[in-house]
Design a protein around this motif. Structure first.
Motif: not given
Length: 429
Positions: A5, A8, A10, A47, A51-52, A377, A379, A414, A420
């Protein structure tokens, strides 16, 4: 299998690490975070500055199966969970029949193993949740059963609660209680206060919760056992827990989004869609719940996701079922009502939704973005503002008190163990 990803922000609440770059997941685990691009990825996700975060963990959901499949199933509940960014959930035992023996829990776990998010379960403290005969917790001594509760109903008898605490400690099970004194719950319509008087209802006094909170804290302190208090809603309850923690009592506690976002006045405009147990309280209680999350008195955010079909809610507040759905609005409610009000930072919100619930459940591989841990995870787009439309929910039920409300922050994707399981295809408003 390697997934990146890229581009992003983190944030790992465990380490406090926050930076920009690319998250790498490989073979179901977090491989690391890098500023350099990796060319051999099977999947690359843009991304775009979002935010991840570690996947969210909900210690309190109701998926209704078996017996209430018209409201929610394990499958529909799991889809609602990942749409809300939740990668692990804990299902309550108040199904029909109730989850009060090992065989039915094994059946539930076998079904859940095929679904998008990880599902853990709590077994009932008493047979049929009737509050009389305690289950031998030996029946729950296998992976996937993480605790016991009679949630939906309180454990009213002190002897049973004390035995549950002691046996829970023996078998390593989280012992949780729905803290309301049933003799003071009256019509269960709403909070007892100025709004209930206007509507001509008796209501449920805050004292009903506070007496049970005090009892359970005393039992935990006297026995040296741990207790988990569910959906705390009053200022006095927050203060009781704060004092107990200062005195060394082993207690954890949760707060639901509706209790930190709404007050009893919502019942006047939302009707039965704002009816739950415990009920929405005064503004002073709502603020105390927020403060409890901010200072760690309340450990985590739990949705108490409680789906009901339209007929069960109806128009009669007295007869309507208690409970609201919450998985698909929880994160945005947190951003809007906790971050935007200056109550919590993003790191604190993620701690309440990821790392702290993982710690409560003993899930060392969850709730973190540390290298080598499970690649669970989410996003999120903190910039996106959206209006709640329950007709678009993955849940089978639409009983949300947030219908039509504008919120900030939305889940975009997600991943569970690097796969995913959800992608938000709705364009920004």
């Amino acid at each position: 299998m390697k997934t990146i990803i890229k581009h992003v922000h983190y944030l790992d609440p465990d380490t406090g690490r926050e930076q920009q770059g690319h998250l790498v997941m490989s073979d179901g685990c977090i491989s690391g975070f890098t500023g350099d691009m990796i060319s051999d990825a099977h999947e690359v996700v843009e991304g775009d500055g979002k935010w991840v975060l570690p996947g969210f963990i909900d210690v309190h959901v109701h998926f209704r199966e078996p017996g209430g499949e018209m409201k929610e199933t394990l499958e529909s509940g799991s889809k609602a969970a990942v749409a809300g960014g939740f990668t692990t959930v804990v299902c309550m035992p108040n199904t029909q029949p109730s989850l009060d023996h090992g065989e039915i829990l094994r059946q539930q776990l076998a079904k859940a193993a095929m679904l998008p998010c990880q599902m853990l379960f709590m077994g009932a403290v008493t047979r049929g949740l009737a509050g009389r005969e305690r289950v031998d917790f030996k029946e729950y001594n296998f992976p996937g059963v993480v605790g016991v509760t009679d949630d939906g109903r309180p454990i009213s008898e002190a002897r049973l609660m004390m035995e549950a605490l002691q046996e829970g400690k023996r078998y390593g099970l989280l012992v949780a209680n729905h803290c309301e004194d049933e003799s003071l719950m009256f019509d269960r319509s709403m909070n007892q206060g100025v709004v209930s008087e206007k509507l001509g209802l008796h209501g449920v006094p805050a004292l009903a919760e506070e007496l049970m909170v005090q009892r359970d804290l005393y039992l935990a302190g006297a026995t040296g056992c741990s207790v988990h208090l569910q959906h705390i809603s009053t200022a006095a309850s927050v203060e009781l827990i704060r004092r107990a923690k200062a005195e060394g009592v082993s207690v954890t506690a949760e707060a639901a989004p509706h209790h930190f976002a709404l007050t009893e006045y919502a019942v006047m405009t939302r009707g039965a869609m704002a009816k739950m147990s415990p009920p929405l309280r005064r503004e002073a209680d709502m603020r105390a719940v927020r403060e409890g999350l901010a200072d760690g008195t309340l450990d985590c955010i739990a949705t108490d996701h409680a789906p009901h079909e339209a007929a069960a809610k109806g128009e009669d507040l007295m007869k309507a079922a208690n409970g609201v759905v919450g998985l698909e609005t929880a994160f945005a409610a947190g951003v809007t009502h906790l971050i935007d009000t200056g109550t919590l930072s993003l790191k604190q919100l993620v701690t309440c939704m990821s790392s702290r619930p993982a710690a409560i459940l003993g899930l060392s591989q969850k709730g973190t973005l540390k290298t080598g841990t499970d690649a669970d995870v989410v996003l999120v787009d903190l910039r996106r503002r959206w209006t709640v439309d329950s007709s678009a929910f993955a849940s089978k039920s639409h009983n949300t008190p947030f219908e039509g409300m504008a919120l900030r922050g939305q889940v975009q994707g997600t991943w569970v163990r690097g796969k995913r399981v959800y992608e938000n295809r709705v364009s920004a408003e």
